[in-house]
Enzyme design. Sequence first.
Site, short mmCIF file in Angstrom:
data_model
loop_
_atom_site.label_atom_id
_atom_site.label_comp_id
_atom_site.label_asym_id
_atom_site.label_seq_id
_atom_site.Cartn_x
_atom_site.Cartn_y
_atom_site.Cartn_z
N LYS A 135 0.01 -8.34 -9.00
CA LYS A 135 -0.99 -7.45 -9.60
C LYS A 135 -0.48 -6.02 -9.71
O LYS A 135 -0.54 -5.40 -10.76
CB LYS A 135 -2.27 -7.47 -8.76
CG LYS A 135 -3.24 -6.34 -9.07
CD LYS A 135 -4.36 -6.29 -8.06
CE LYS A 135 -5.17 -5.03 -8.14
NZ LYS A 135 -4.53 -3.86 -7.52
N ASN A 136 0.03 -5.49 -8.59
CA ASN A 136 0.36 -4.07 -8.60
C ASN A 136 1.59 -3.75 -9.45
O ASN A 136 1.77 -2.60 -9.86
CB ASN A 136 0.53 -3.55 -7.16
CG ASN A 136 -0.82 -3.43 -6.47
OD1 ASN A 136 -1.87 -3.50 -7.11
ND2 ASN A 136 -0.80 -3.26 -5.15
N CYS B 22 -10.72 0.36 -5.53
CA CYS B 22 -11.40 0.08 -4.27
C CYS B 22 -11.77 1.37 -3.56
O CYS B 22 -11.06 2.37 -3.65
CB CYS B 22 -10.50 -0.76 -3.38
SG CYS B 22 -10.18 -2.39 -4.06
N ARG C 204 -9.60 9.25 -2.65
CA ARG C 204 -8.34 8.80 -3.26
C ARG C 204 -7.86 9.88 -4.24
O ARG C 204 -8.02 9.75 -5.46
CB ARG C 204 -8.53 7.45 -3.95
CG ARG C 204 -8.85 6.34 -2.97
CD ARG C 204 -8.89 4.98 -3.61
NE ARG C 204 -7.57 4.45 -3.91
CZ ARG C 204 -7.33 3.19 -4.28
NH1 ARG C 204 -8.32 2.35 -4.40
NH2 ARG C 204 -6.11 2.79 -4.54
N ASP D 5 -2.62 -3.44 2.46
CA ASP D 5 -3.37 -4.43 1.70
C ASP D 5 -3.45 -5.79 2.39
O ASP D 5 -4.11 -6.71 1.91
CB ASP D 5 -2.76 -4.60 0.29
CG ASP D 5 -3.05 -3.39 -0.60
OD1 ASP D 5 -3.77 -2.48 -0.16
OD2 ASP D 5 -2.53 -3.35 -1.73
N ARG E 174 -10.66 -9.23 -9.51
CA ARG E 174 -9.77 -8.16 -9.98
C ARG E 174 -8.31 -8.47 -9.67
O ARG E 174 -7.42 -8.03 -10.40
CB ARG E 174 -10.12 -6.82 -9.27
CG ARG E 174 -11.32 -6.10 -9.82
CD ARG E 174 -11.39 -4.70 -9.22
NE ARG E 174 -10.06 -4.10 -9.22
CZ ARG E 174 -9.54 -3.38 -8.23
NH1 ARG E 174 -10.23 -3.12 -7.16
NH2 ARG E 174 -8.33 -2.89 -8.31
C1 UD1 Z 1 -1.50 1.57 -4.22
C2 UD1 Z 1 -2.02 0.16 -4.36
C3 UD1 Z 1 -3.01 -0.16 -3.25
C4 UD1 Z 1 -2.38 0.10 -1.88
C5 UD1 Z 1 -1.76 1.48 -1.81
C6 UD1 Z 1 -0.95 1.70 -0.54
C7 UD1 Z 1 -1.86 -0.17 -6.73
C8 UD1 Z 1 -2.58 -0.31 -8.04
N1 UD1 Z 1 -2.64 0.05 -5.65
O1 UD1 Z 1 -2.61 2.44 -4.32
O2 UD1 Z 1 -3.38 -1.52 -3.37
O3 UD1 Z 1 -3.37 -0.01 -0.87
O4 UD1 Z 1 -0.87 1.70 -2.92
O5 UD1 Z 1 0.04 0.74 -0.41
O6 UD1 Z 1 -0.65 -0.28 -6.67
N2 UD1 Z 1 -2.57 10.32 -1.69
C9 UD1 Z 1 -2.84 11.66 -1.77
N3 UD1 Z 1 -2.58 12.29 -2.95
C10 UD1 Z 1 -2.10 11.65 -4.04
C11 UD1 Z 1 -1.83 10.27 -3.94
C12 UD1 Z 1 -2.07 9.62 -2.74
O7 UD1 Z 1 -3.28 12.29 -0.81
O8 UD1 Z 1 -1.89 12.29 -5.08
C13 UD1 Z 1 -2.80 9.60 -0.40
C14 UD1 Z 1 -3.93 8.57 -0.49
O9 UD1 Z 1 -5.18 9.16 -0.27
C15 UD1 Z 1 -3.53 7.59 0.59
C16 UD1 Z 1 -1.98 7.63 0.56
O10 UD1 Z 1 -1.64 8.85 -0.11
O11 UD1 Z 1 -3.97 8.04 1.84
C17 UD1 Z 1 -1.32 6.49 -0.17
O12 UD1 Z 1 -1.87 6.33 -1.47
P1 UD1 Z 1 -1.07 5.67 -2.68
O13 UD1 Z 1 0.19 5.08 -2.16
O14 UD1 Z 1 -0.98 6.67 -3.77
O15 UD1 Z 1 -2.05 4.49 -3.12
P2 UD1 Z 1 -2.38 4.00 -4.60
O16 UD1 Z 1 -1.20 4.17 -5.47
O17 UD1 Z 1 -3.67 4.54 -5.03
#
Ligand code: UD1
Length: 428
Positions: free
Chosen positions: A22-23, A117, A122, A305, A397
């Site tokens: 998926k990701n 989610c 986020r 996850d 999803r």
């Molecule tokens: C992706 C995955 C999700 C998984 C996560 C962590 C997808 C579509 N989703 O989510 O399933 O749980 O990686 O492995 O691939 N953060 C910030 N600022 C930012 C971006 C992130 O503070 O600009 C923080 C977030 O709040 C979180 C951490 O960084 O605490 C990691 O987030 P991130 O790795 O970006 O997760 P996603 O890409 O949203």
Amino acid sequence: MEKFVINGGKPLRGTVRISGAKNAAVAILPAVLLSDEPCIIENLPEISDVATLLDSLSILGAQVKLINKTTVQIDPRGAGSYVVSKEMAEGMRASSYFLGALLGRCGHAVVAPPGGCDFGVRPIDQHIKGFETLGAEVSIENGMVEAHASDLFGGSVYLDMVSVGATINIMLAAVKAKGLTVIENAAREPHIVDLANFLNSMGANIMGAGTNAIKIRGVEHLHGTSYSIIPDQIEAGTYMVAAAATKGDILIENVIPKHLESIIAKIIEIGATVTEYDESVRVTMKTRPKKCTIKTMPHPGFPTDMQPQFGVLLSIADGTSFITEGVWESRYRYLEQLAIMGADFKVDGKTAMITGVESLKPAPVKAVDLRAGAAVIIAGLMTKGETTVEQIQFIDRGYEHIAEKFTKLGADIKRVTVSDNAANTKMA
Ligand code: UD1
């Protein structure tokens, strides 16, 4: 509205085939917009996030043609729009990847804030920092994120925290920027490597994906390609946990065992036997799970996850276990659902203490998000009696044909339609 009705308590046995990741799919589909020619994407999972993204690509003006259930041809040449509306972005975190992809394609992107989610806040500040480093102006107007650049130039970005989304979005924006972009403290997840391989197969010049420093030398054009998506690490992990939770014996096919290292290590610690083959793993469990300690971390650490699914195993483990959530601010809402089934836990900030009980009791529960949904299904499968799972749209999803796959393994799980009347009575 639909729900799952599970008559649990049967050990799961047999073979399950893992679908495309998926990701990786949700990053690769928007990335097609960067190509000057049609692309063929194979091994797409049949999940609603993919359907939503394909609809979004069509709305943007790309031509989307399904070749079979898991293969699609996308011709991005006619994509004239750069606006991804709230309706298109709703419920999906990956809609934010249109920011990087459209910025890289035409220097302009207007995208509704991403859904997905609910694990607490986020933010996308690191994505924005990356776009700005490449020379884009980013603003939030009328609730939409707008990024604009007449030209993008390579630059050096140090991520304040390891972010999968920011790493992907910056790669997308940088791939056709002028000069060299370096992403430091980059995420190393398998889907980052898959996206880099996809972009390189179109003629991009990306080095270091899978390490914490990714170097992207911009190219002027990307050509069409035919690309097959990697197997889903988290779907594989979910079936591994289901085998252990039901004291079953499952051969999980079409996996990359290297991607499963941290999950395999933890499931062995809990008492399962794991046999690794080239492209499959077999998980067998004969005893009650042992207690353990889990800390979620970015790859190659234990994936956040997989935390809810392991939480289910620990709810029936012998002793008291501790989980520390190292990625998200809040990811324990599934425990409240397990409590309805008799689980014993305490949450203090990022740590959950779970004291195993002999067995859970069947009950009506809800999928509060995608992986939490998988967790309560496993809870239902390992518990004697009838458990119902509502809000299964979250599960759809990201899990392809989950009821069919579990049925093939010997489970009694049915998808049933909830009448509007029944749903309204419950919502009142
Ligand atoms: C992706 C995955 C999700 C998984 C996560 C962590 C997808 C579509 N989703 O989510 O399933 O749980 O990686 O492995 O691939 N953060 C910030 N600022 C930012 C971006 C992130 O503070 O600009 C923080 C977030 O709040 C979180 C951490 O960084 O605490 C990691 O987030 P991130 O790795 O970006 O997760 P996603 O890409 O949203």
